[in-house]
Design a protein around this motif. Sequence first.
Motif, PDB file in Angstrom:
ATOM      1  N   ILE A  59       9.068   1.591   5.948  1.00 42.50           N
ATOM      2  CA  ILE A  59       9.030   0.146   6.163  1.00 42.50           C
ATOM      3  C   ILE A  59       7.571  -0.284   6.174  1.00 42.50           C
ATOM      4  N   SER A  60       7.235  -1.261   5.336  1.00 48.58           N
ATOM      5  CA  SER A  60       5.890  -1.822   5.301  1.00 48.58           C
ATOM      6  C   SER A  60       5.908  -3.172   6.003  1.00 48.58           C
TER       7      SER A  60
ATOM      8  N   LYS B  33       0.995  -2.396   8.845  1.00 51.37           N
ATOM      9  CA  LYS B  33       1.211  -0.971   9.103  1.00 51.37           C
ATOM     10  C   LYS B  33       2.440  -0.491   8.373  1.00 51.37           C
ATOM     11  N   HIS B  34       2.588   0.838   8.325  1.00 48.00           N
ATOM     12  CA  HIS B  34       3.818   1.475   7.870  1.00 48.00           C
ATOM     13  C   HIS B  34       4.614   1.945   9.086  1.00 48.00           C
TER      14      HIS B  34
ATOM     15  N   PRO C  76       0.828  -1.211   0.000  1.00 47.25           N
ATOM     16  CA  PRO C  76       0.000   0.000   0.000  1.00 47.25           C
ATOM     17  C   PRO C  76       0.860   1.258   0.000  1.00 47.25           C
ATOM     18  N   SER C  77       0.385   2.279  -0.672  1.00 44.27           N
ATOM     19  CA  SER C  77       1.122   3.545  -0.717  1.00 44.27           C
ATOM     20  C   SER C  77       1.073   4.224   0.642  1.00 44.27           C
ATOM     21  N   TYR C  78       2.097   5.015   0.896  1.00 46.88           N
ATOM     22  CA  TYR C  78       2.168   5.773   2.150  1.00 46.88           C
ATOM     23  C   TYR C  78       1.691   7.194   1.891  1.00 46.88           C
TER      24      TYR C  78
ATOM     25  N   ALA D 247       7.354  -0.567  19.930  1.00 46.91           N
ATOM     26  CA  ALA D 247       6.832   0.786  19.721  1.00 46.91           C
ATOM     27  C   ALA D 247       6.784   1.162  18.251  1.00 46.91           C
ATOM     28  N   GLY D 248       7.581   0.492  17.428  1.00 49.77           N
ATOM     29  CA  GLY D 248       7.606   0.805  16.006  1.00 49.77           C
ATOM     30  C   GLY D 248       8.178   2.174  15.705  1.00 49.77           C
ATOM     31  N   CYS D 249       9.162   2.601  16.503  1.00 48.17           N
ATOM     32  CA  CYS D 249       9.742   3.925  16.294  1.00 48.17           C
ATOM     33  C   CYS D 249      11.247   3.872  16.506  1.00 48.17           C
TER      34      CYS D 249
END
Length: 498
Positions: free
Chosen positions: A233-234, A245-246, A205-207, A283-285
């Motif tokens: 990052i996908s 998620k992105h 999917p596009s961001y 956390a994805g950060c």
Amino acid sequence: AKVSNFGISRLNQITDYNNNNNNSDNNNSNNNNSNSSNDNNNNNNLQHILQNAPETWGAEYTSCLSKAAILSPITTNMPFYADVYGFGIILWCIICDQSSAFSEYFHSDSTSTTSLKEKISEGLRPTILKDKCPEEIEELIKQCWHSSPSSRPSFQLISQTLLKILTALCPDTALSRTPSQKIVVYNASQEKETMNTPFVPVPIPSYKGKQKNYVTCMCLVDHFVWVGGKGIISVFNASTNEFVKHIGPIMEEDDRIVKMLRVGEFVWVIMEPGGLFVIYIRAGCVVKDLSAAEDMLAIEYYNGTVYSGDSAGVVSLWNPRTLQKQHTLPLGVPIKCMTFLNNYLWFGGGREIGAIHLSTNKCHILKQAHYDRVNAMIALPQTGVIWSCARDGYIAVWKTSGERIVIEKKFEAHKGSDVKSIAQVDGDHVYSGAFDSTINVWNILNCQHVKTITIPQVDNTIQVILRTPKESGIWVGTLSEDAALLNQLSTSFIGGRL
């Protein structure tokens, strides 16, 4: 009952162990009998924890994690190589007639829990009793509990190895297979076969409405596939192929993600130009920016240390717990790729291939190893060699003799095409992907060509090949100008399962 003490099925007890520790710390010290009971329970739990693969423990020593939990919930579904480690422990217990691993160290007054865990992460293993363990079994055990998860053998290879060992040790034993267990051997007519393999296209999917038109790298994080491209990052579910998620943008949206490496609770990310970042998985950060002036190009994990290589020919060694640089190894050639085998750090860059012994720091660099730029390399512990691929269309096979690099074989893998990626996908085969939009399958033992795979609707470079624990497929990333597309290939033909 014995098997239940090992492997990933026991990881859920670790949180209970840590909670017990915290509760015990908060109790009044006057209740000695209660504390003694808790200590005994915790000691038993700790011994079970130490018998799991070190990468399943989590990064409990970093400031980014809660002090109340060793593992996050996401790590309770670890890839198969954690169970390979557990199998090695089980095999050791059976062969050496022991009930628990590491007890020889655990009961030492001079060894603390923290120092013991650190030593195990750095390569400490139970003592193998040579009078009880045949040399062939000893070698298999050591491969199973290798410090680098990706260097551990598959269960298919373990099964084949055990069968060979049993045949050699007990030649008079009748070893038979049922029809369902029959191994199919490829014949000469099959070796040059080209096949259109069933595949599942996985669009990215596009961001924010901006299409990311190619895949540059991929990384397996538990049961998720992280896909790197331009700054984003996908994340996909490896079992269902569903987009999750992105993450990002890490730097600028157009900056290319070069490589990703999962170590414990973190993913290390290399970006162009000159970016090195650490992402906390839960956390994805980004929690740490380790960027330098030189372009980072390669990153690997070995024996409790993260190694990064840059365009200036310098390898930096990082502590994966503190995220601090420990020291550097100036090697003098641009480092595009790295791998490890038998305590050697192998590296490739430009047209050179090099190896440095991590104990003696003696280094040998072979000039003009390839006719053009080296793109990737992998270690094959079961055969004791390194495979490298390059822009010249060739794959080369290397080993060390004394302290020097020698070539075993070089062959044209993709005629006149840039070989971008190389990966071991099972115990018997290596996959190579190239600019010609094909994937070639090679026999590990004799380097013979087995299959050529063509992917329908894909007409561009095979950029990266990723093996996942899911038996039904591997993930292939492509450089496509039309759409960002992953392809989950069926591997039902691999290893003779036709």
